[in-house]
Design a protein around this motif. Sequence first.
Motif, PDB file in Angstrom:
ATOM      1  N   ARG A  86      -2.049   3.900  -0.169  1.00  0.00           N
ATOM      2  CA  ARG A  86      -3.356   3.475  -0.690  1.00  0.00           C
ATOM      3  C   ARG A  86      -4.163   2.931   0.480  1.00  0.00           C
ATOM      4  O   ARG A  86      -3.761   1.976   1.142  1.00  0.00           O
ATOM      5  CB  ARG A  86      -3.186   2.386  -1.749  1.00  0.00           C
ATOM      6  N   ILE A  87      -5.289   3.568   0.756  1.00  0.00           N
ATOM      7  CA  ILE A  87      -6.176   3.124   1.825  1.00  0.00           C
ATOM      8  C   ILE A  87      -7.255   2.262   1.184  1.00  0.00           C
ATOM      9  O   ILE A  87      -8.129   2.772   0.479  1.00  0.00           O
ATOM     10  CB  ILE A  87      -6.805   4.318   2.575  1.00  0.00           C
ATOM     11  N   ASP A  98       0.825  -1.202   0.000  1.00  0.00           N
ATOM     12  CA  ASP A  98       0.000   0.000   0.000  1.00  0.00           C
ATOM     13  C   ASP A  98       0.864   1.259   0.000  1.00  0.00           C
ATOM     14  O   ASP A  98       0.357   2.364  -0.212  1.00  0.00           O
ATOM     15  CB  ASP A  98      -0.905   0.036   1.239  1.00  0.00           C
ATOM     16  N   VAL A  99       2.158   1.088   0.245  1.00  0.00           N
ATOM     17  CA  VAL A  99       3.070   2.233   0.355  1.00  0.00           C
ATOM     18  C   VAL A  99       3.787   2.458  -0.976  1.00  0.00           C
ATOM     19  O   VAL A  99       4.328   1.520  -1.558  1.00  0.00           O
ATOM     20  CB  VAL A  99       4.107   1.991   1.474  1.00  0.00           C
ATOM     21  N   ASP A 100       3.764   3.699  -1.429  1.00  0.00           N
ATOM     22  CA  ASP A 100       4.491   4.082  -2.650  1.00  0.00           C
ATOM     23  C   ASP A 100       5.537   5.130  -2.269  1.00  0.00           C
ATOM     24  O   ASP A 100       5.253   6.337  -2.293  1.00  0.00           O
ATOM     25  CB  ASP A 100       3.517   4.643  -3.685  1.00  0.00           C
ATOM     26  N   PRO A 101       6.760   4.700  -1.889  1.00  0.00           N
ATOM     27  CA  PRO A 101       7.782   5.650  -1.445  1.00  0.00           C
ATOM     28  C   PRO A 101       8.188   6.639  -2.534  1.00  0.00           C
ATOM     29  O   PRO A 101       8.575   7.775  -2.221  1.00  0.00           O
ATOM     30  CB  PRO A 101       8.957   4.745  -1.054  1.00  0.00           C
ATOM     31  N   ALA A 107     -12.362  14.713   0.524  1.00  0.00           N
ATOM     32  CA  ALA A 107     -11.702  13.691  -0.294  1.00  0.00           C
ATOM     33  C   ALA A 107     -10.489  13.126   0.433  1.00  0.00           C
ATOM     34  O   ALA A 107     -10.240  11.918   0.405  1.00  0.00           O
ATOM     35  CB  ALA A 107     -11.293  14.282  -1.640  1.00  0.00           C
ATOM     36  N   PHE A 108      -9.735  13.986   1.082  1.00  0.00           N
ATOM     37  CA  PHE A 108      -8.546  13.558   1.822  1.00  0.00           C
ATOM     38  C   PHE A 108      -8.925  12.653   2.990  1.00  0.00           C
ATOM     39  O   PHE A 108      -8.263  11.648   3.258  1.00  0.00           O
ATOM     40  CB  PHE A 108      -7.806  14.798   2.330  1.00  0.00           C
ATOM     41  N   ALA A 109     -10.008  13.007   3.680  1.00  0.00           N
ATOM     42  CA  ALA A 109     -10.430  12.251   4.863  1.00  0.00           C
ATOM     43  C   ALA A 109     -11.196  10.986   4.508  1.00  0.00           C
ATOM     44  O   ALA A 109     -11.347  10.102   5.356  1.00  0.00           O
ATOM     45  CB  ALA A 109     -11.289  13.140   5.759  1.00  0.00           C
ATOM     46  N   GLY A 110     -11.699  10.899   3.289  1.00  0.00           N
ATOM     47  CA  GLY A 110     -12.512   9.742   2.927  1.00  0.00           C
ATOM     48  C   GLY A 110     -13.943   9.865   3.390  1.00  0.00           C
ATOM     49  O   GLY A 110     -14.615   8.879   3.648  1.00  0.00           O
ATOM     50  N   HIS A 111     -14.439  11.104   3.494  1.00  0.00           N
ATOM     51  CA  HIS A 111     -15.834  11.322   3.869  1.00  0.00           C
ATOM     52  C   HIS A 111     -16.717  11.212   2.626  1.00  0.00           C
ATOM     53  O   HIS A 111     -16.415  11.814   1.604  1.00  0.00           O
ATOM     54  CB  HIS A 111     -16.024  12.703   4.486  1.00  0.00           C
ATOM     55  N   VAL A 113      -6.310   7.453  -2.081  1.00  0.00           N
ATOM     56  CA  VAL A 113      -4.849   7.548  -2.043  1.00  0.00           C
ATOM     57  C   VAL A 113      -4.511   8.873  -1.379  1.00  0.00           C
ATOM     58  O   VAL A 113      -5.015   9.928  -1.783  1.00  0.00           O
ATOM     59  CB  VAL A 113      -4.238   7.482  -3.451  1.00  0.00           C
ATOM     60  N   VAL A 114      -3.665   8.825  -0.342  1.00  0.00           N
ATOM     61  CA  VAL A 114      -3.329  10.033   0.410  1.00  0.00           C
ATOM     62  C   VAL A 114      -1.812  10.198   0.467  1.00  0.00           C
ATOM     63  O   VAL A 114      -1.070   9.210   0.486  1.00  0.00           O
ATOM     64  CB  VAL A 114      -3.908   9.987   1.842  1.00  0.00           C
ATOM     65  N   PRO A 115      -1.338  11.434   0.508  1.00  0.00           N
ATOM     66  CA  PRO A 115       0.113  11.683   0.584  1.00  0.00           C
ATOM     67  C   PRO A 115       0.597  11.707   2.026  1.00  0.00           C
ATOM     68  O   PRO A 115      -0.195  11.856   2.962  1.00  0.00           O
ATOM     69  CB  PRO A 115       0.248  13.060  -0.061  1.00  0.00           C
ATOM     70  N   TYR A 116       1.906  11.572   2.187  1.00  0.00           N
ATOM     71  CA  TYR A 116       2.518  11.810   3.495  1.00  0.00           C
ATOM     72  C   TYR A 116       3.764  12.659   3.267  1.00  0.00           C
ATOM     73  O   TYR A 116       4.312  12.715   2.157  1.00  0.00           O
ATOM     74  CB  TYR A 116       2.832  10.513   4.227  1.00  0.00           C
ATOM     75  N   SER A 117       4.239  13.317   4.307  1.00  0.00           N
ATOM     76  CA  SER A 117       5.314  14.303   4.170  1.00  0.00           C
ATOM     77  C   SER A 117       6.682  13.650   4.037  1.00  0.00           C
ATOM     78  O   SER A 117       6.863  12.461   4.330  1.00  0.00           O
ATOM     79  CB  SER A 117       5.307  15.234   5.384  1.00  0.00           C
ATOM     80  N   ALA A 118       7.652  14.454   3.648  1.00  0.00           N
ATOM     81  CA  ALA A 118       9.023  13.966   3.480  1.00  0.00           C
ATOM     82  C   ALA A 118       9.613  13.514   4.811  1.00  0.00           C
ATOM     83  O   ALA A 118      10.314  12.504   4.885  1.00  0.00           O
ATOM     84  CB  ALA A 118       9.890  15.066   2.863  1.00  0.00           C
TER      85      ALA A 118
END
Length: 354
Positions: A204-205, A195-198, A304-308, A217-222
Motif C-alpha cells: 500500500r503506497i 503497508d506490506v500484505d505478504p 494506475a500502476f505508476a500512480g500518474h 496498491v501495487v503487487p510485487y513478484s514471488a
Amino acid sequence: MSGAKLLTEKWPVLGRHKQAAVWLQIWADLGRAPRTIDAYARGLTEYLQLCERDDIDPVTANRAHIAIYVRELTSRPHRRGANVVAIDSGSGLSNATIQQRLVPVRLFYDFLIEEGLRASNPVGRGRYTPGRRAGVQQRGLVPRLTKLPWIPSEQQWLRILEVARSEPVRNRVMLALAYDAALRREELCSLRTDDVDPAHRTLRIRAETTKNRLERVVPYSASTGVLLSQYLTHRAQVSRARGPLFLSESRRNHGQPLSLWTWSKVVRRIALASGVERLSTHTTRHLCLTDLARIGWEVHTIAAFAGHRHTDSTLQYIHLSGRELADKLARGMEHIHAWRIQALTSIDGTETDR
C-alpha cells in the motif's frame, strides 16, 4: 516553529522580503509537501539574491530583469562539476533545472497579482486574468526540452545486478521493490511494516508519500517476496517494533528510519561500482514502466500502476519502449510483404501462361 519560518532562517534573503515570506507561509499552510516548500524557497532565494545584487525591486521587476536571471541560470557552472552526466544548457544547469528554478518565481508573481501589487506576470506565458485558469498562451521564456527517461541497456543492467548481489539484504530488497513496484524514492523509503500484505503480495503506497497525493496498491513478484521475507527476519534483529519498514543499521542512527539521502548514497555507490554512473534512485521506476509498455500493458493500466494522475506522463514510457512504432512497422511490413509476394506470384503466373 512553522516550516516557512525555518526556511527564512535558512535563507535570510526571504525574511528581508515580506511578500516572499508571506507567499511561502501560505503554501505551507495549504499543506504542500515539505520538499516542495523547500524547493520553492531555494528557487525564489536565488532570484531574490540576484535582485539584491543588481539593485532590482522584485515587486516592480519586468521581463528584462527576468531575462537577466535566465541568462545567469544558463551560464552558471553546475555545483557537481565533472559529475554531471547530461548538460542540456551547454554550461551546467540542465534545461529541466532551469525550468524548475523559474516555477517559484512565476508563482510568486501570480501571488503579487492576486494581492493587487502588480498588473502582469513577467514570467507568465500568457496574460493573467483573475478567476480564469488560463489566459492567452505564449511561448515560454526558455524553450522546454522534452526528453525520454534514461534506462540502462541490458549489459549495463547486468553489471548493476552483479554489484547489487554483494549488497546487504536490506539494500537488495529495496532495489527489487523499487523496480518490481515502480516506486519513487520517497515512496520506497516511507514504506511501513503495515503497508506490506505478504498474503496477497501487495504494497500500500500511502497518499502522503506520493508525488500527487494519490494512494494506490501495487503487487510485487514471488521472487521479491522471498527476498522480503529474508529481510523481515533480519529486521527483527535490528528492531521488533512496528513502523518504518527499512531501518538504518549505522552506529549513529541504529534502528532509526532509513533516510532518503542514505538510500541515494547506496544507489550512487552501486552506480560507481558498476560503471553505470547514470543510475539513480528513479532509474528502476523508469525501467519497470518501460518494460510494462514493452510487454503490451495499456497506457491507462500503466498509469494506475505508476500512480500518474494523467496519462501524459505515462505516454513517455510507451514512446520509450517503441512498442507502438514497432507494431505499426510490423503491420506495415506484413502488408508490404504480402503485396510483394502477390505481385511476384502474379508475374510468375503471367509468365507461365505465356
